[in-house]
Scaffold this motif. Structure first.
Motif, PDB file in Angstrom:
ATOM      1  N   GLN A 137      -5.382 -39.101  21.945  1.00 24.48           N
ATOM      2  CA  GLN A 137      -6.431 -39.487  20.995  1.00 24.48           C
ATOM      3  C   GLN A 137      -7.775 -38.924  21.429  1.00 24.48           C
ATOM      4  N   LYS A 138      -8.053 -38.975  22.722  1.00 26.80           N
ATOM      5  CA  LYS A 138      -9.313 -38.433  23.244  1.00 26.80           C
ATOM      6  C   LYS A 138      -9.366 -36.920  23.049  1.00 26.80           C
ATOM      7  N   GLU A 139      -8.263 -36.239  23.343  1.00 24.20           N
ATOM      8  CA  GLU A 139      -8.225 -34.777  23.256  1.00 24.20           C
ATOM      9  C   GLU A 139      -8.294 -34.282  21.815  1.00 24.20           C
ATOM     10  N   THR A 140      -7.638 -35.001  20.888  1.00 21.56           N
ATOM     11  CA  THR A 140      -7.567 -34.551  19.496  1.00 21.56           C
ATOM     12  C   THR A 140      -8.696 -35.085  18.622  1.00 21.56           C
ATOM     13  N   GLY A 141      -9.248 -36.241  19.012  1.00 24.38           N
ATOM     14  CA  GLY A 141     -10.226 -36.904  18.156  1.00 24.38           C
ATOM     15  C   GLY A 141      -9.567 -37.676  17.022  1.00 24.38           C
ATOM     16  N   LEU A 142      -8.256 -37.850  17.090  1.00 26.24           N
ATOM     17  CA  LEU A 142      -7.504 -38.552  16.051  1.00 26.24           C
ATOM     18  C   LEU A 142      -7.100 -39.932  16.578  1.00 26.24           C
ATOM     19  N   SER A 143      -7.583 -40.978  15.916  1.00 27.46           N
ATOM     20  CA  SER A 143      -7.384 -42.331  16.435  1.00 27.46           C
ATOM     21  C   SER A 143      -5.944 -42.818  16.427  1.00 27.46           C
ATOM     22  N   SER A 144      -5.081 -42.199  15.628  1.00 27.66           N
ATOM     23  CA  SER A 144      -3.697 -42.670  15.590  1.00 27.66           C
ATOM     24  C   SER A 144      -2.710 -41.689  16.217  1.00 27.66           C
ATOM     25  N   ALA A 145      -3.212 -40.640  16.875  1.00 30.49           N
ATOM     26  CA  ALA A 145      -2.315 -39.697  17.558  1.00 30.49           C
ATOM     27  C   ALA A 145      -1.598 -40.444  18.675  1.00 30.49           C
ATOM     28  N   SER A 146      -0.258 -40.285  18.745  1.00 33.28           N
ATOM     29  CA  SER A 146       0.468 -41.060  19.748  1.00 33.28           C
ATOM     30  C   SER A 146       1.306 -40.228  20.708  1.00 33.28           C
ATOM     31  N   PHE A 147       1.727 -39.029  20.326  1.00 31.09           N
ATOM     32  CA  PHE A 147       2.589 -38.236  21.204  1.00 31.09           C
ATOM     33  C   PHE A 147       2.586 -36.782  20.783  1.00 31.09           C
ATOM     34  N   CYS A 148       2.533 -35.897  21.763  1.00 30.25           N
ATOM     35  CA  CYS A 148       2.724 -34.462  21.519  1.00 30.25           C
ATOM     36  C   CYS A 148       3.652 -33.953  22.610  1.00 30.25           C
TER      37      CYS A 148
END
Length: 195
Positions: A137-148
């Motif tokens: 979330q910190k790296e992408t700026g997306l609050s709901s990002a959970s896994f890559c």
């Protein structure tokens, strides 16, 4: 089921070769029919796709195996609902290639190549996991990002909006670079490849 059971005097857990061949044939036919249904379903979805939406991002109502079919299109990412809730994002491969049309930014994969080389002496990042939850979330700026995934073939978000944003960020930042792989143990060819 009785037709495929072992004969009474066969060795335990060993199916007769005829039954093994029949089972392979059934699996092949069922697989081919499944692929045909998937291709037909993808065609239906492509026909109804919103013309105002980014044509490089396809949102599916469910998971449909479509990598091979979509390699022939400009679609770079597929988004579909996850069985665990939220959404999955898969980059699509180029036609006749193992490379993706567009990849997630490397910083999302958790690959710190220079640090890894210095600390461990390894030349790859196979020991590192992809980013998850707060780090992602910190790296992408997306609050709901959970896994890559560290291999870059899957990303998950909790919301469709963030899934679309992840695709757009990836498309906006992607640069297609040529990578040469030398599988030979002869390192003298490396200089020739780098020219």
């Amino acid at each position: 089921a009785g037709l495929f059971a072992d004969v009474f005097d066969d060795e335990p857990r060993k199916a007769h070769p005829v039954f093994k061949a029949a089972a392979k044939l059934v699996r092949a036919v069922v697989g081919a029919l499944g692929n045909e249904r998937a291709d037909k379903r993808i065609e239906e979805i492509l026909e109804t796709q919103n013309p105002e939406a980014d044509s490089r991002i396809l949102v599916l109502p469910e998971f449909i195996p479509c990598q091979k079919r979509l390699s022939e299109t400009d679609i770079a990412f597929v988004i579909f609902p996850s069985n665990r809730g939220g959404y999955c994002i898969q980059p699509q491969k180029k036609e006749y290639s193992l490379n993706y049309k567009c990849s997630f930014p490397e910083s999302w994969l958790g690959l710190e190549k220079e640090e890894l080389k210095e600390e461990s002496g390894l030349s790859g990042a196979s020991e590192w996991l992809g980013l998850e939850n707060e780090e992602l979330q910190k790296e992408t700026g997306l609050s709901s990002a959970s896994f890559c995934h560290k291999g870059g073939f899957l990303m998950t978000t909790a919301t469709l909006e963030d899934a679309r944003k992840a695709c757009q960020i990836s498309l906006d930042t992607f640069t297609d670079e040529i990578t040469l792989v030398n599988l030979s143990s002869d390192t003298s060819t490396d200089t020739l490849l780098m020219k």
